[in-house]
Scaffold this motif. Structure first.
Motif, mmCIF file in Angstrom:
data_model
loop_
_atom_site.group_PDB
_atom_site.id
_atom_site.type_symbol
_atom_site.label_atom_id
_atom_site.label_comp_id
_atom_site.label_asym_id
_atom_site.label_seq_id
_atom_site.Cartn_x
_atom_site.Cartn_y
_atom_site.Cartn_z
ATOM 1 N N THR A 57 36.416 7.237 6.376
ATOM 2 C CA THR A 57 35.084 6.820 6.831
ATOM 3 C C THR A 57 34.705 5.444 6.295
ATOM 4 O OG1 THR A 57 34.439 9.152 6.838
ATOM 5 C CG2 THR A 57 32.670 7.521 6.976
ATOM 6 N N GLU A 58 34.953 5.229 5.022
ATOM 7 C CA GLU A 58 34.588 3.939 4.421
ATOM 8 C C GLU A 58 35.396 2.807 5.048
ATOM 9 O OE1 GLU A 58 34.199 1.818 0.019
ATOM 10 O OE2 GLU A 58 34.952 3.874 0.214
ATOM 11 N N TYR A 59 36.674 3.062 5.296
ATOM 12 C CA TYR A 59 37.519 2.051 5.950
ATOM 13 C C TYR A 59 36.994 1.717 7.341
ATOM 14 C CZ TYR A 59 41.315 0.603 9.054
ATOM 15 O OH TYR A 59 42.051 -0.026 10.015
ATOM 16 N N VAL A 60 36.601 2.733 8.103
ATOM 17 C CA VAL A 60 36.089 2.514 9.456
ATOM 18 C C VAL A 60 34.801 1.698 9.416
ATOM 19 C CG1 VAL A 60 35.134 3.658 11.497
ATOM 20 C CG2 VAL A 60 37.204 4.556 10.424
ATOM 21 N N HIS A 61 33.923 2.035 8.444
ATOM 22 C CA HIS A 61 32.670 1.284 8.325
ATOM 23 C C HIS A 61 32.947 -0.185 7.998
ATOM 24 C CE1 HIS A 61 30.307 4.693 9.017
ATOM 25 N NE2 HIS A 61 30.232 5.184 7.781
ATOM 26 N N LEU A 62 33.877 -0.417 7.082
ATOM 27 C CA LEU A 62 34.209 -1.790 6.711
ATOM 28 C C LEU A 62 34.845 -2.538 7.877
ATOM 29 C CD1 LEU A 62 35.636 -1.222 3.117
ATOM 30 C CD2 LEU A 62 33.476 -2.338 3.723
ATOM 31 N N ARG A 63 35.738 -1.854 8.609
ATOM 32 C CA ARG A 63 36.393 -2.492 9.748
ATOM 33 C C ARG A 63 35.382 -2.842 10.833
ATOM 34 N NH1 ARG A 63 39.706 1.428 13.233
ATOM 35 N NH2 ARG A 63 37.546 1.852 13.853
ATOM 36 N N ASP A 64 34.489 -1.882 11.137
ATOM 37 C CA ASP A 64 33.486 -2.136 12.178
ATOM 38 C C ASP A 64 32.536 -3.251 11.770
ATOM 39 O OD1 ASP A 64 34.672 -0.127 13.597
ATOM 40 O OD2 ASP A 64 33.143 1.377 13.178
ATOM 41 N N GLU A 65 32.176 -3.268 10.487
ATOM 42 C CA GLU A 65 31.286 -4.331 10.016
ATOM 43 C C GLU A 65 31.973 -5.685 10.097
ATOM 44 O OE1 GLU A 65 28.581 -5.539 6.112
ATOM 45 O OE2 GLU A 65 29.830 -3.749 6.088
ATOM 46 N N ALA A 66 33.272 -5.708 9.758
ATOM 47 C CA ALA A 66 34.020 -6.968 9.849
ATOM 48 C C ALA A 66 34.118 -7.439 11.295
ATOM 49 C CB ALA A 66 35.414 -6.789 9.255
ATOM 50 N N ALA A 67 34.289 -6.467 12.213
ATOM 51 C CA ALA A 67 34.389 -6.834 13.632
ATOM 52 C C ALA A 67 33.076 -7.399 14.152
ATOM 53 C CB ALA A 67 34.808 -5.621 14.456
ATOM 54 N N THR A 68 31.962 -6.797 13.737
ATOM 55 C CA THR A 68 30.659 -7.278 14.218
ATOM 56 C C THR A 68 30.304 -8.631 13.615
ATOM 57 O OG1 THR A 68 29.518 -6.050 12.460
ATOM 58 C CG2 THR A 68 29.800 -4.946 14.583
ATOM 59 N N ARG A 69 30.846 -8.927 12.440
ATOM 60 C CA ARG A 69 30.531 -10.201 11.795
ATOM 61 C C ARG A 69 31.560 -11.278 12.092
ATOM 62 N NH1 ARG A 69 28.054 -9.763 5.900
ATOM 63 N NH2 ARG A 69 27.399 -11.808 6.654
ATOM 64 N N GLN A 70 32.589 -10.922 12.861
ATOM 65 C CA GLN A 70 33.593 -11.922 13.237
ATOM 66 C C GLN A 70 32.954 -12.966 14.142
ATOM 67 O OE1 GLN A 70 36.966 -10.262 15.191
ATOM 68 N NE2 GLN A 70 38.126 -12.163 15.222
#
Length: 665
Positions: free
Chosen positions: A170-183
């Protein structure tokens, strides 16, 4: 745990025993002895059930200790694994064993052993295990948590089963999604008609217009935490995070409409084109995507936003009609480059779109003239059994210079070599050309087209003249010929062929005409084209006239000034196109759509009177074209399905228009 499908009333469920116990207790009111007996039976039955469940669980534990996975013994470390682990039937997904860790993540309910995996995780499926893979594709959502799932098939006495291990990500998914939105995404914004806006304007008016555009762009980007910088007199660069870009896209890039409120003293409205590159691995790749996107937006007529990611294009806007704004400089540059290509080639092949029309054949004849003047062998690739320009082809074939010029795609494949030049006219989509195999076989390709560029356009063309502001491909070719050959080198038959192409796409010089259109027509007239001979090419036979009237008789109003005619008969393409043109003459008609059967497919032809962009309409059906003339082909579609799809496309088009108007207000 309650069964979500039966509401918990499954045999053996605690809810069932509670209900029975309540009935037994109610029996005390009528008879104390019978009520006590009922209560005792309920308690006894519950005790027996619990003992049976424990025995079953112990049996499963023993089975787990002796079962084989892929031929190997299951060790005690599996049954006592710290990872959430479950064993389920591969056929139904019913859980037959689960360790305490899985019971905990599934909600601390021991009833998890009686459930199906799809009740806990609706997106779970077993195809990946059947295909021999060991990892579930993507992440599996279970409640608010996400898991990576690893598994294998088991061989045991309880039927085909699967063992699955769950790792919380879950934490990995949250970090990945946040990184994608901030790309970051990179956008290039261009003022489409800068020259027209500034023409004959005073210095103060120029400043006012540019200041008004800057003000609207700044207001549009103010809340986006983005960077907007002007780097040329008519261009801006715009850097924004993906999450903020999605918000702007949800509002359909409202700045496009806001900028159209700006006009100069001559009434010319300002328009913008926005090209956005996103999802690249690097900023450099995003900038490359942005360049492709802005080229796509401009080649489709401007006044729109195009988003390019690593897989596809997305289009927003583009509802207004194109305004002629090309210059002769580009035609001269392309003509020089094309002349050099022809000189350096061993031979020239010219190809249009499938079911070629007079514009495709007319433009092709112009390129034949250019190649002949340079002394190069030249051929036109066309399927003469499937063309709407039969009369024009026969007229050209009667000329001595056109002996054996028209060949099939099969013959072209045989004669082409490494140094062959292929010139594609009147089409920019690889799957619409006369022969896609021939296009893929030749490495030197030039494209001359006037349709709005589609997402799947011909890439890597050595030379490309793509002008959606032109009336026809024949108009573009006639402009090129002015810089490539002397007027005396053009045969009168070739001049008439090109004039016929212009006449066809402008509906007799009544639509999509500009100053350059009439200049091209005048040039062709000087080259020997006779207007009377051209007009005779458009005469229809009695059968075509009757077919056209039959199509028109099936027309109905689809709302919004759009008339739709769908027939289940195979009709002549020319008759269908003429029917679509004739329907536009009805008072109040803004667009017409005609669909007819061709084998198992349905062919759609659309015409617009200016207020409706039929290209956007046909793109909803997988087709394309330009603002006033477009088409599509619906594979394996019945007339009834085609009628429904066309109606939905029209409704979707007007819904988008209404949404844009609502956002504007």
């Amino acid at each position: 745990m309650k069964d979500k499908k039966t509401g918990g009333l499954r045999p053996g469920s605690i809810v069932v025993y509670v209900i029975f116990l309540l009935f037994a207790a109610a029996g005390l009111y009528f008879s104390v002895p019978y009520g006590l007996v009922g209560i005792a039976l309920c308690v006894l039955l519950r005790a027996v059930t619990l003992r049976g469940e424990n025995d079953s669980y112990r049996m499963l534990q023993n089975l787990m200790e002796n079962v084989k996975i892929d031929g190997g013994e299951v060790s005690e470390s599996v049954t006592k694994s710290p990872l959430p682990t479950v064993v389920a039937l591969a056929t139904t997904g019913e859980i037959v064993w689960a360790n305490d860790q899985f019971i905990e993540i599934s909600g601390n309910f021991s009833g998890a052993r009686h459930m199906r995996l799809t009740e806990l995780a609706p997106t779970f499926e077993t195809r990946w295990l059947i295909e021999g893979k060991t990892e579930f594709p993507g992440e599996l959502r279970m409640g608010k948590e996400a898991y990576h799932v690893y598994g294998s098939m088991m061989q045991g006495g309880a039927g085909q089963m699967m063992m699955l291990h769950f790792i919380n990500c879950t934490e990995y998914v949250h970090l990945r999604d946040e990184a994608a939105t901030r790309q970051p995404a990179i956008a290039i914004i261009a003022i489409d008609n800068y020259e027209e806006l500034m023409k004959n304007a005073t210095d103060s008016e120029k400043s006012d217009i540019l200041a008004a555009i800057d003000k609207r762009l700044s207001a549009w980007t103010r809340d986006s935490k983005a960077v907007l910088r002007k780097y040329d007199r008519d261009k801006y660069i715009f850097i924004i995070e993906n999450a903020e870009l999605d918000k702007l896209a949800a509002r359909k890039f409202s700045v496009l409409q806001e900028v159209r409120e700006i006009e100069n003293h001559e009434g010319v409205l300002a328009t913008l084109s926005i090209g956005i590159g996103r999802d690249g691995d690097t900023l450099q790749e995003c900038a490359k995507y942005a360049g492709l996107a802005i080229d796509m937006a401009l080649s489709r007529g401007g006044d729109q936003a195009v988003v390019k990611n690593r897989y596809s294009f997305e289009f927003y806007g583009g509802l207004s009609e194109e305004v002629e704004k090309r210059t002769k400089v580009k035609s001269r540059v392309v003509a020089n480059a094309l002349t050099q290509l022809i000189r350096d080639s061993s031979q020239v092949l010219v190809m249009g779109h499938r079911n070629s029309d007079m514009d495709a054949i007319g433009a092709a004849s112009g390129m034949v003239c250019a190649a002949r003047a340079k002394g190069k062998p030249v051929h036109i690739v066309v399927d003469q059994n499937h063309t709407m320009a039969t009369d024009l082809i026969e007229k050209l074939k009667a000329l001595p210079e056109y002996k054996n010029v028209f060949i099939s795609a099969e013959d072209a494949m045989i004669m082409c070599d490494f140094n062959t030049l292929l010139i594609v006219v009147d089409v920019n989509r690889p799957n619409y050309v006369e022969s896609e195999a021939l296009l893929q076989s030749i490495n030197k390709v030039a494209v001359i087209d006037h349709h709005r560029r589609a997402a799947d356009y011909i890439e890597n063309a050595v030379v490309s003249l793509h002008e959606p502001y032109a009336s026809s491909a024949s108009e573009l070719v006639s402009e090129l010929l002015q810089y490539m050959v002397p007027t005396s080198s053009i045969l009168s038959g070739e001049a008439e062929a090109m004039l016929a192409g212009i006449y066809l796409d402008t509906k007799g010089f009544s639509t999509r005409t500009g100053v350059r259109t009439f200049e091209a027509a005048a040039y062709l007239r000087r080259a020997g084209a006779e207007a009377g001979d051209v007009k005779r090419l458009f005469q229809s036979s009695f059968d075509q006239y009757m077919e056209r009237q039959k199509i028109i008789s099936s027309a109905r109003s689809c709302g919004g000034g759009v008339i739709v005619a769908v027939t289940d008969e195979e009709v002549d393409r020319i008759a269908a196109a003429q029917a679509a043109d004739e329907l536009l003459s009805i008072i109040g008609t803004r667009a017409s759509v005609v669909a007819f059967r061709r084998g198992d497919d349905m062919v759609v032809s659309a015409r617009g009177a200016g207020q409706v962009n039929v290209q956007l309409l046909m793109e909803r059906l997988g087709g394309g074209g330009n603002h006033s003339a477009a088409g599509a082909q619906l594979k394996n579609t019945t007339p009834q399905e085609a009628d429904r799809m066309i109606t939905e496309a029209v409704e979707g088009y007007f819904a988008d228009q209404e949404a844009e108007k609502a956002e504007e207000k």
